[in-house]
Design an enzyme around this catalytic site. Sequence first.
Site, PDB file in Angstrom:
ATOM      1  N   LYS A  82      44.716  47.345  28.198  1.00 37.37           N
ATOM      2  CA  LYS A  82      44.157  46.561  29.091  1.00 37.37           C
ATOM      3  C   LYS A  82      43.271  47.469  30.297  1.00 37.37           C
ATOM      4  CE  LYS A  82      45.678  44.083  32.367  1.00 37.37           C
ATOM      5  NZ  LYS A  82      44.823  43.994  33.468  1.00 37.37           N
TER       6      LYS A  82
ATOM      7  N   ASP B 271      40.050  42.207  30.634  1.00 33.37           N
ATOM      8  CA  ASP B 271      40.399  41.484  31.556  1.00 33.37           C
ATOM      9  C   ASP B 271      39.830  41.323  32.873  1.00 33.37           C
ATOM     10  OD1 ASP B 271      42.343  39.442  32.911  1.00 33.37           O
ATOM     11  OD2 ASP B 271      43.753  41.317  33.597  1.00 33.37           O
TER      12      ASP B 271
ATOM     13  N   LYS C 150      38.867  37.883  33.863  1.00 37.45           N
ATOM     14  CA  LYS C 150      39.264  36.666  34.484  1.00 37.45           C
ATOM     15  C   LYS C 150      37.854  35.793  35.152  1.00 37.45           C
ATOM     16  CE  LYS C 150      43.845  38.156  36.200  1.00 37.45           C
ATOM     17  NZ  LYS C 150      43.241  39.616  35.671  1.00 37.45           N
TER      18      LYS C 150
ATOM     19  N   ASP D 255      33.606  30.498  36.916  1.00 36.63           N
ATOM     20  CA  ASP D 255      32.171  30.023  37.211  1.00 36.63           C
ATOM     21  C   ASP D 255      31.890  28.912  36.611  1.00 36.63           C
ATOM     22  OD1 ASP D 255      29.476  30.063  38.259  1.00 36.63           O
ATOM     23  OD2 ASP D 255      29.734  32.615  38.675  1.00 36.63           O
ATOM     24  N   ILE D 256      30.590  28.446  36.855  1.00 33.55           N
ATOM     25  CA  ILE D 256      30.077  27.152  36.277  1.00 33.55           C
ATOM     26  C   ILE D 256      30.037  27.321  34.496  1.00 33.55           C
ATOM     27  CG2 ILE D 256      28.857  26.619  38.170  1.00 33.55           C
ATOM     28  CD1 ILE D 256      26.239  27.066  36.876  1.00 33.55           C
TER      29      ILE D 256
ATOM     30  N   THR E 158      50.678  36.203  38.792  1.00 35.31           N
ATOM     31  CA  THR E 158      52.105  36.488  39.116  1.00 35.31           C
ATOM     32  C   THR E 158      52.378  36.899  40.647  1.00 35.31           C
ATOM     33  OG1 THR E 158      51.618  38.894  38.510  1.00 35.31           O
ATOM     34  CG2 THR E 158      52.728  37.092  36.779  1.00 35.31           C
TER      35      THR E 158
ATOM     36  N   ARG F  29      52.079  49.845  35.912  1.00 34.30           N
ATOM     37  CA  ARG F  29      52.369  50.916  36.631  1.00 34.30           C
ATOM     38  C   ARG F  29      54.024  51.435  36.215  1.00 34.30           C
ATOM     39  NH1 ARG F  29      51.126  47.522  42.181  1.00 34.30           N
ATOM     40  NH2 ARG F  29      51.302  45.906  40.452  1.00 34.30           N
TER      41      ARG F  29
END
Length: 242
Positions: free
Chosen positions: A35, A62, A64, A67-68, A126, A218
Site C-alpha cells: 500500500k 490509497d 482517499k 471531491d465533486i 481509525t 509500523r
Amino acid sequence: MQNHGPLIISLDVSTRAALFSFIEQFSPDEKLTIKIGMELFYGEGPRIVRDLLNRGYDVFLDLKLHDIPNTVKNGMKQIGKLGVAFTTVHALGGSAMINQAKQGLIEGAEEAGVQPPKLLAVTELTSITPEGLANEQNSKLSMVDQVVSLANLAKQSGADGVITSPLEVEALRAAVGDDFWYVTPGIRPKDFPKDDQSRTATPAEAATVGSSTLVVGRPIINANDSVATYHKMLEEWQNANR
C-alpha cells in the site's frame, strides 16, 4: 461468501529509495501487496506504481479521493489505467461521488486493457474516536451505526468494500452482508503500542471477527526484523482464517 485477501504492507515512506530499500529485504519471489499513499505518490508520481507492478507486486493505491463527482471520476480514470488492485474514496463524499468513482475506474481500466481495481470506501478513520464523531462531526449516531450507514451507502453506490476498524466488522457483516470486502487497518501484534490508532486488533482477532484483508504498517516497518515480523503476522492471519 466471505472474501479472504492478503496481508497488505503499508509503506508510508517519502522516497523511492526508502520504498525499495525496504522491499529488497524480502525474497524477489515473495508475493507482496504494497500500500502506498499520498506521501510517496505525491512525491514520485504514477511511475512508482508502475515500477512496483513491473516487479510483480500488487499495489493498493490509497489516495482517499473526496471531491465533486465529475472530478473524482476523472481522477479514477487515471488510476484505473494503472492496473492497481485496490484504491479508495471517502464514503462521506456521497452516493453520486462513489458511483462516479466506480465508473471512472471501469472506463480507465477498459482503455488500458487491465482489470479495474476494487473500490474501497473509507468509513470513519481509525483515528476518529466516539467523542470526535459526536463533538466534531456532530453525528448523532454511535460509531458502529455511523460505520454501518456509510458502508451500506458505499455498497449501494457500487463500491466493492470498505476500509473499517476491525471493531466494526461483525456489525458490518450482519448489516451489509458477506459479499463485500472489509479491509482493516489498525492491525497490531499483541502488546504493540496503538500509536495514533484508537481502534485496533491483532491479526487473529481481525480474522475471528471476519476481516477480509489486513493492512499493517509500523509494526512491520519498524520491527528489528521486518521480514520475520511480516511472516509471523501473515501466519497468524492465515491460520486464524482456516
